[in-house]
Design a protein around this motif. Structure first.
Motif, PDB file in Angstrom:
ATOM      1  N   SER A   6       0.832  -1.207   0.000  1.00 44.09           N
ATOM      2  CA  SER A   6       0.000   0.000   0.000  1.00 44.09           C
ATOM      3  C   SER A   6       0.865   1.255   0.000  1.00 44.09           C
ATOM      4  O   SER A   6       0.551   2.239  -0.673  1.00 44.09           O
ATOM      5  N   VAL A  72      -7.074 -11.367   8.806  1.00 43.85           N
ATOM      6  CA  VAL A  72      -6.328 -10.828   7.676  1.00 43.85           C
ATOM      7  C   VAL A  72      -4.953 -11.442   7.562  1.00 43.85           C
ATOM      8  O   VAL A  72      -4.517 -11.846   6.476  1.00 43.85           O
ATOM      9  N   GLY A 306      -5.694   3.208   2.654  1.00 46.42           N
ATOM     10  CA  GLY A 306      -6.947   2.667   3.179  1.00 46.42           C
ATOM     11  C   GLY A 306      -7.644   1.759   2.194  1.00 46.42           C
ATOM     12  O   GLY A 306      -8.191   0.704   2.570  1.00 46.42           O
ATOM     13  N   ALA A 307      -7.616   2.120   0.897  1.00 47.97           N
ATOM     14  CA  ALA A 307      -8.240   1.274  -0.124  1.00 47.97           C
ATOM     15  C   ALA A 307      -7.512  -0.050  -0.257  1.00 47.97           C
ATOM     16  O   ALA A 307      -8.143  -1.102  -0.452  1.00 47.97           O
ATOM     17  N   PHE A 309      -5.834  -1.713   2.154  1.00 42.96           N
ATOM     18  CA  PHE A 309      -6.203  -2.551   3.295  1.00 42.96           C
ATOM     19  C   PHE A 309      -7.644  -3.051   3.162  1.00 42.96           C
ATOM     20  O   PHE A 309      -7.937  -4.228   3.437  1.00 42.96           O
ATOM     21  N   SER A 310      -8.550  -2.181   2.760  1.00 47.58           N
ATOM     22  CA  SER A 310      -9.954  -2.575   2.646  1.00 47.58           C
ATOM     23  C   SER A 310     -10.149  -3.641   1.576  1.00 47.58           C
ATOM     24  O   SER A 310     -10.882  -4.621   1.784  1.00 47.58           O
ATOM     25  N   SER A 311      -9.483  -3.474   0.433  1.00 50.13           N
ATOM     26  CA  SER A 311      -9.608  -4.462  -0.648  1.00 50.13           C
ATOM     27  C   SER A 311      -9.080  -5.813  -0.216  1.00 50.13           C
ATOM     28  O   SER A 311      -9.690  -6.856  -0.485  1.00 50.13           O
ATOM     29  N   ALA A 313      -8.742  -6.947   2.913  1.00 53.93           N
ATOM     30  CA  ALA A 313      -9.601  -7.507   3.951  1.00 53.93           C
ATOM     31  C   ALA A 313     -10.882  -8.071   3.340  1.00 53.93           C
ATOM     32  O   ALA A 313     -11.341  -9.173   3.729  1.00 53.93           O
ATOM     33  N   LEU A 314     -11.472  -7.378   2.378  1.00 61.63           N
ATOM     34  CA  LEU A 314     -12.673  -7.864   1.707  1.00 61.63           C
ATOM     35  C   LEU A 314     -12.401  -9.152   0.968  1.00 61.63           C
ATOM     36  O   LEU A 314     -13.206 -10.092   0.991  1.00 61.63           O
ATOM     37  N   TYR A 315     -11.222  -9.208   0.298  1.00 61.07           N
ATOM     38  CA  TYR A 315     -10.871 -10.437  -0.417  1.00 61.07           C
ATOM     39  C   TYR A 315     -10.709 -11.605   0.538  1.00 61.07           C
ATOM     40  O   TYR A 315     -11.164 -12.725   0.274  1.00 61.07           O
ATOM     41  N   CYS A 316     -10.092 -11.348   1.686  1.00 62.60           N
ATOM     42  CA  CYS A 316      -9.890 -12.417   2.667  1.00 62.60           C
ATOM     43  C   CYS A 316     -11.216 -12.900   3.245  1.00 62.60           C
ATOM     44  O   CYS A 316     -11.430 -14.101   3.430  1.00 62.60           O
TER      45      CYS A 316
END
Length: 321
Positions: A6, A72, A306-307, A309-311, A313-316
């Motif tokens: 990131s 994560v 932030g994007a 980490f969010s991407s 985490a969503l994938y996981c």
């Protein structure tokens, strides 16, 4: 690896896109110190994010966050071992490239700083031999040269030195004070050091748009900022008329070497346009320029981190369900 990746993307976004999203700040309706602050902080953030990426790889800060590895980090470890076996090579490449860039910046910086100090010392010694008089009791010190050309400039020797010509006596007292205030604003705002910082990064990393364009932008913005400071103190009319008087003298003495040395780098028409459209009170004061500039400069990088980490985490979450 997630945080380091990131940071790398954030450095890429700042280095490539910053000249575009900072351009709207260069407006006569805004205090030019806001744009100067935003460019300065963008350069600092670019260097910091670039340096922080390998540090994040080595220190693994995610492992110190309680309970985060329950989801994560478990997903990241499985990807590292099963689906992305090349991450070790990518980490080694990232660390090596960052170290190489840091060494290049350090080498170019040491050369340019050493050259700048040497040239400044030699220039100051020559000025003291040629000066007509000097006011050493003032801070910054003012050195006066015998020349009919009305002009002034500043150098960063010691606590700063303002160099002015006796030709300033042709201006009105208000115009003279405005010219000297312009040069003191350069010294007070550390403008010479900012331009040198931009030149170091521009010479070390010319392939990065932000670094390549920074020296030219810093030269323009420092002049506009100094004009703005002088105009706030003595009025736009005094600064404008002093610029016009100096320009009129220039037209009649283009073959005069002192005249060439004193000529400003920023176009006269641009500076006068900014003074003509300068509002009575700017939308952003000089005191608020740095926090506002920091917020505007840091926002794109923070959004990218932030994007990222969010991407991930969503994938996981999707993968583990």
């Amino acid at each position: 690896m997630i945080f380091a990746a990131s940071l790398c993307v954030a450095a890429l976004v700042i280095g490539v896109a910053a000249p575009r999203y900072l351009r709207p700040l260069l407006s006569p309706k805004l205090n030019p110190s806001l744009a100067l602050s935003a460019w300065t902080i963008s350069l600092i953030l670019f260097v910091l994010t670039l340096a922080a990426a390998p540090i994040a790889l080595i220190t693994r800060p995610g492992q110190y966050i309680p309970r985060l590895n329950s989801l994560v980090l478990t997903c990241a470890e499985s990807l590292h071992n099963d689906e992305l076996p090349w991450t070790s090579f990518a980490e080694l490449t990232l660390v090596s490239a960052t170290i190489a860039l840091a060494l290049r910046i350090g080498f170019v910086g040491s050369v340019l700083v050493s050259r700048h100090r040497q040239q400044t010392a030699q220039h100051l010694a020559m000025l003291k031999m040629l000066c007509n008089r000097q006011s050493s009791e003032e801070v910054p010190q003012t050195i006066w040269l015998e020349s009919p050309h009305p002009a002034a400039y500043s150098i960063t020797a010691g606590r700063g030195v303002v160099v002015a010509t006796e030709g300033l006596s042709a201006l009105t007292p208000q115009q003279q004070r405005a010219v000297l205030a312009h040069e003191r604003a350069h010294l007070r705002g550390k403008h010479h050091q900012l331009v040198l910082f931009a030149e170091i990064l521009g010479a070390a990393l010319p392939f990065v748009p932000l670094c390549r364009q920074a020296p030219a932008w810093f030269r323009v913005l420092t002049e506009l900022t100094a004009d703005h400071c002088a105009a706030r103190e003595f009025g736009p009319d005094a600064v404008r008329s002093a610029l016009v008087r100096a320009a009129d003298w220039d037209r009649g003495s283009r073959n005069d070497p002192p005249s060439k040395a004193f000529r400003p780098s920023t176009a006269l028409s641009d500076r006068i346009h900014w003074l003509d459209t300068m509002p009575d009170r700017g939308h952003v004061s000089s005191a608020a320029s740095y926090p506002v500039g920091a917020m505007l400069s840091a926002l794109p990088g923070l959004l990218v981190i932030g994007a990222g980490f969010s991407s991930f985490a969503l994938y996981c979450l999707t993968r583990l369900q």
